[in-house]
Structure formats: structure tokens, C-alpha cells
Design a protein around this motif. Structure first.
Motif, mmCIF file in Angstrom:
data_model
loop_
_atom_site.group_PDB
_atom_site.id
_atom_site.type_symbol
_atom_site.label_atom_id
_atom_site.label_comp_id
_atom_site.label_asym_id
_atom_site.label_seq_id
_atom_site.Cartn_x
_atom_site.Cartn_y
_atom_site.Cartn_z
ATOM 1 N N GLY A 138 31.755 21.209 52.233
ATOM 2 C CA GLY A 138 32.350 20.352 51.223
ATOM 3 C C GLY A 138 31.762 20.656 49.860
ATOM 4 N N PRO A 139 32.327 20.070 48.807
ATOM 5 C CA PRO A 139 31.856 20.334 47.445
ATOM 6 C C PRO A 139 30.594 19.549 47.136
ATOM 7 C CG PRO A 139 33.624 18.730 47.397
ATOM 8 C CD PRO A 139 33.476 19.131 48.830
ATOM 9 N N LEU A 140 29.669 20.184 46.424
ATOM 10 C CA LEU A 140 28.437 19.527 46.024
ATOM 11 C C LEU A 140 28.352 19.464 44.502
ATOM 12 C CD1 LEU A 140 25.817 21.159 48.438
ATOM 13 C CD2 LEU A 140 26.800 18.855 48.587
ATOM 14 N N ALA A 141 28.199 18.257 43.972
ATOM 15 C CA ALA A 141 27.839 18.113 42.560
ATOM 16 C C ALA A 141 26.365 18.460 42.458
ATOM 17 C CB ALA A 141 28.085 16.684 42.093
ATOM 18 N N ALA A 142 26.004 19.317 41.517
ATOM 19 C CA ALA A 142 24.604 19.767 41.457
ATOM 20 C C ALA A 142 24.195 20.132 40.040
ATOM 21 C CB ALA A 142 24.376 20.943 42.401
ATOM 22 N N PRO A 143 24.040 19.133 39.157
ATOM 23 C CA PRO A 143 23.491 19.418 37.830
ATOM 24 C C PRO A 143 22.021 19.790 37.943
ATOM 25 C CG PRO A 143 23.543 17.065 38.184
ATOM 26 C CD PRO A 143 24.220 17.687 39.382
ATOM 27 N N SER A 144 21.442 20.310 36.892
ATOM 28 C CA SER A 144 20.045 20.736 36.935
ATOM 29 C C SER A 144 19.134 19.579 37.325
ATOM 30 C CB SER A 144 19.624 21.327 35.585
ATOM 31 O OG SER A 144 19.860 20.411 34.539
ATOM 32 N N ALA A 145 18.112 19.893 38.113
ATOM 33 C CA ALA A 145 17.232 18.873 38.687
ATOM 34 C C ALA A 145 16.112 18.509 37.718
ATOM 35 C CB ALA A 145 16.665 19.364 40.017
ATOM 36 N N ASN A 146 16.512 17.904 36.615
ATOM 37 C CA ASN A 146 15.560 17.463 35.593
ATOM 38 C C ASN A 146 16.082 16.170 34.976
ATOM 39 O OD1 ASN A 146 17.759 19.018 34.505
ATOM 40 N ND2 ASN A 146 16.751 18.975 32.540
ATOM 41 N N PRO A 147 15.201 15.336 34.444
ATOM 42 C CA PRO A 147 15.696 14.190 33.672
ATOM 43 C C PRO A 147 16.558 14.678 32.514
ATOM 44 C CG PRO A 147 13.359 13.954 34.146
ATOM 45 C CD PRO A 147 13.731 15.358 34.536
ATOM 46 N N SER A 148 17.571 13.901 32.169
ATOM 47 C CA SER A 148 18.511 14.303 31.124
ATOM 48 C C SER A 148 17.785 14.682 29.850
ATOM 49 C CB SER A 148 19.489 13.154 30.855
ATOM 50 O OG SER A 148 20.516 13.579 29.995
ATOM 51 N N ASN A 149 18.181 15.810 29.266
ATOM 52 C CA ASN A 149 17.657 16.354 28.014
ATOM 53 C C ASN A 149 16.293 17.010 28.131
ATOM 54 O OD1 ASN A 149 19.965 15.478 26.691
ATOM 55 N ND2 ASN A 149 19.029 13.572 25.985
ATOM 56 N N CYS A 150 15.715 17.062 29.351
ATOM 57 C CA CYS A 150 14.411 17.700 29.529
ATOM 58 C C CYS A 150 14.579 19.143 30.015
ATOM 59 C CB CYS A 150 13.567 16.900 30.513
ATOM 60 S SG CYS A 150 13.102 15.258 29.899
ATOM 61 N N LEU A 151 13.451 19.838 30.149
ATOM 62 C CA LEU A 151 13.485 21.241 30.544
ATOM 63 C C LEU A 151 14.076 21.413 31.935
ATOM 64 C CD1 LEU A 151 9.935 22.387 29.359
ATOM 65 C CD2 LEU A 151 12.127 22.908 28.267
ATOM 66 N N SER A 152 14.886 22.444 32.098
ATOM 67 C CA SER A 152 15.475 22.729 33.401
ATOM 68 C C SER A 152 14.427 23.311 34.346
ATOM 69 C CB SER A 152 16.644 23.699 33.246
ATOM 70 O OG SER A 152 17.698 23.084 32.536
ATOM 71 N N PRO A 153 14.571 23.064 35.661
ATOM 72 C CA PRO A 153 13.579 23.511 36.638
ATOM 73 C C PRO A 153 13.940 24.847 37.270
ATOM 74 C CG PRO A 153 15.060 21.957 37.668
ATOM 75 C CD PRO A 153 15.567 22.165 36.266
ATOM 76 N N THR A 154 12.968 25.730 37.373
ATOM 77 C CA THR A 154 13.205 27.023 38.013
ATOM 78 C C THR A 154 12.354 27.215 39.257
ATOM 79 O OG1 THR A 154 11.591 28.090 36.551
ATOM 80 C CG2 THR A 154 13.902 28.097 35.844
ATOM 81 N N THR A 155 11.539 26.212 39.611
ATOM 82 C CA THR A 155 10.759 26.242 40.849
ATOM 83 C C THR A 155 10.849 24.869 41.514
ATOM 84 O OG1 THR A 155 8.667 25.471 39.895
ATOM 85 C CG2 THR A 155 9.108 27.846 39.798
#
Length: 313
Positions: A138-155
Motif C-alpha cells: 500500500g502507499p506510505l506517506a513519508a515526509p522527512s523524519a525531523n521536526p518541521s523546519n529542522c534539519l533533515s535526517p540521514t542516519t
């Protein structure tokens, strides 16, 4: 028996949690995402609540392939050509999100669409993410795993720090390191909404494309298009040829050396991969400012400068 840390899960756990309507931290080729069932209002609402994300900011919907994407979006000829080219797993630069008209009553939560009549779809080029999508079916919504407006996570550790206790599927360090390119496929042409590792020049090989210039009052047509985004807690300045006292300096290339150099050889792809990881590290140094060396504003450099410019408070 070996006990897993409370927030680290294995593959089988991921599907169980997603099927229950909950959120997990999911690795992708670009950055880690907060993934949940895109068809569930409650699951999508939990994503918005975790991120403190404005409800008018739509989410990217992750799917297995073009066939599944066409269940939810109306793909014109240009959109199909782009998907067939960039959503192929063998492509190293497949990080492309395609915005198309939403197929009404196809089951996606209206919260994920933020009231728009379009849907943002992408196929992640990541073995674990694709395996999860296949099993979840099925489809997954998956925005970046960070609080809004903060740095995006790469680990996974970036996600763990931002959301203690969140179930996380650890897929190592993201290979690309910045968010996907986003294009909007309209009947009258293709617009580049957000630059990424897939550059405007790459896109033009497949279809004619123009950069979208939003009006002052335009609502976001895609994720990551707010004027302020991707910001560290420490004040940041860009285009600095050398640091000032009290700065932590992130260099680029041989002309702007630093112990944290986005790419000592001036490779923009390498710089993109290191960007958020170095910003996370710099943000923990208790310095007055984060100073960033000049980055060429061409090719992938446009995507890097886009993220940096949105991170200035």
C-alpha cells in the motif's frame, strides 16, 4: 536472546506497526522518513503531530512502482516518461517526486493532500524501503523524519535524537543525503518545484521543464517548498570564504578547507551526501554560528544552495 534497543526494529516489526496504523522511521535513498499508511486519516494525522507540520503542507506518497502510482494519480505522457526513466532501480539518481492530478476517491487521506487536487508520488531507490512497501502492499506517506523546519535526517541516530521512542528501521546512512527533486506535470508543461540530485539539466533530457516561480500568496504545491525549512538551531550564514571567531566552519573543495569539508575535491554529489550530516554535527558544537563556504550554484549545487538558503533564520 539479543534484545533490540527500544526504538530499533527489524523488518518484520515494520510491517506489523504500519498495518496497525502507527508511524515508523523509514530509510530511503534521500533522507529518513516518518512513514505511515497514506490511506489512514489517523496515521497521517500522527505524522503531522509528530513533526508539528502545518496542515497546508502536503506529504509525499511513496509507492512500489509506476503501476501502483497510477492507482492514485493521473499521469500524462510527460509524467510517464519521467517515471519510466527515473523510477528505475538501476538509476543512481532516481530521487524524483512527480506531482500529478489526484484520482478522486482512490483512497489517499485528504490530510496527506493538504486540500490540493494534486498528489506527490515517488518510488524510493532503497532496498529496505522497497521491501517494506512490497510487504505492506500500500502507499506510505513519508515526509522527512525531523521536526518541521529542522534539519533533515540521514542516519537512524538523527531520527532517534529527534523522536525518542519512535520505532526505527535502521538502513544505515542515506546514500543521496538531500530530499528528492520535485516536478509538477501539468497539461501545459512540466514545472520544477524543488531542485535535488536530479537536476534541471537531467530532466530536460527527457521532457521540456521550466523552474516554477511561486507568487507571494501561493500555497505550497509540494513538500519542502516553504521559504523557511531545513534549519539548524544554531544561526547559519552562507557563502563565507573563511570563518570568523566563534564560527564552526563547513568548507567545500580545496579553496575553502576545513575539518568538515563537504567535498575536498569539489564534488557536488559528495557534498550533497554530506550536507545534513555535517550540519547536524556542527549544530552540536555550541558555537555562535555555522558558517558555510560558497557552493557553485549549478547542477546539484542549486539543490544544496536551495536547502541552505531555506535554513537561514
Amino acid at each position: 536472546m539479543v534484545h533490540k534497543p527500544a526504538t530499533q526494529i527489524i523488518f518484520d516489526d515494520a510491517n506489523t506497526i504500519l498495518k496497525s496504523g502507527k508511524v515508523i522511521g523509514l530509510p530511503t535513498d534521500t533522507v529518513y522518513g516518518l512513514a505511515a499508511d497514506a490511506r489512514s486519516d489517523l496515521a497521517v494525522a500522527e505524522i503531522y503531530a509528530l513533526k508539528s507540520r502545518p496542515s497546508f503542507n502536503p506529504l509525499i506518497i511513496h509507492v512500489q512502482d509506476l503501476q501502483q502510482a497510477q492507482r492514485y494519480g493521473e499521469f500524462n505522457a510527460e509524467a510517464i516518461r519521467l517515471a519510466q526513466h527515473f523510477w528505475t532501480p538501476s538509476k543512481t539518481a532516481s530521487a524524483l517526486t512527480i506531482v500529478v492530478p489526484y484520482k478522486k476517491d482512490s483512497g489517499i487521506s485528504s490530510l496527506a493532500l493538504a486540500g490540493l487536487d494534486t498528489i506527490a508520488l515517488r518510488v524510493p531507490n532503497h532496498t529496505l524501503a522497497l521491501k517494506v512497501l512490497s510487504q505492506f502492499n500500500g502507499p506510505l506517506a513519508a515526509p522527512s523524519a525531523n521536526p518541521s523546519n529542522c534539519l533533515s535526517p540521514t542516519t537512524a541516530e538523527h531520527v532517534r535524537t529527534a523522536f525518542p521512542g519512535l520505532p526505527i528501521l535502521d538502513g544505515g546512512t542515506c546514500t543521496i543525503g538531500i530530499e528528492s527533486t520535485i516536478v509538477w506535470c501539468k497539461d501545459d508543461g512540466v514545472l520544477l518545484l524543488r531542485p535535488g540530485i536530479v537536476t534541471q539539466e537531467d530532466l530536460k533530457v527527457i521532457v521540456p521543464v521550466q523552474k516554477f516561480i511561486p507568487g507571494q500568496d501561493d500555497a505550497p504545491q509540494a513538500p519542502g517548498s516553504l521559504k523557511k525549512h531545513y534549519a539548524p538551531k544554531t544561526p547559519m550564514v552562507i557563502n563565507m570564504t573563511k570563518p570568523l571567531p566563534g564560527d564552526v566552519y563547513i568548507g567545500f573543495g580545496p579553496d575553502y578547507p576545513s575539518s568538515m569539508n563537504l567535498s575536498e575535491t569539489g564534488d557536488l554529489k559528495e557534498a550533497a551526501g554530506n550536507l545534513f550530516r555535517y550540519l547536524h554535527t556542527a549544530d552540536t558544537q555550541n558555537k555562535q554560528r555555522i558558517a558555510i563556504a560558497p557552493i557553485p550554484d549549478s547542477g546539484i549545487g542549486q539543490a544544496i544552495n536551495d536547502r541552505l538558503s531555506r535554513g537561514i533564520k
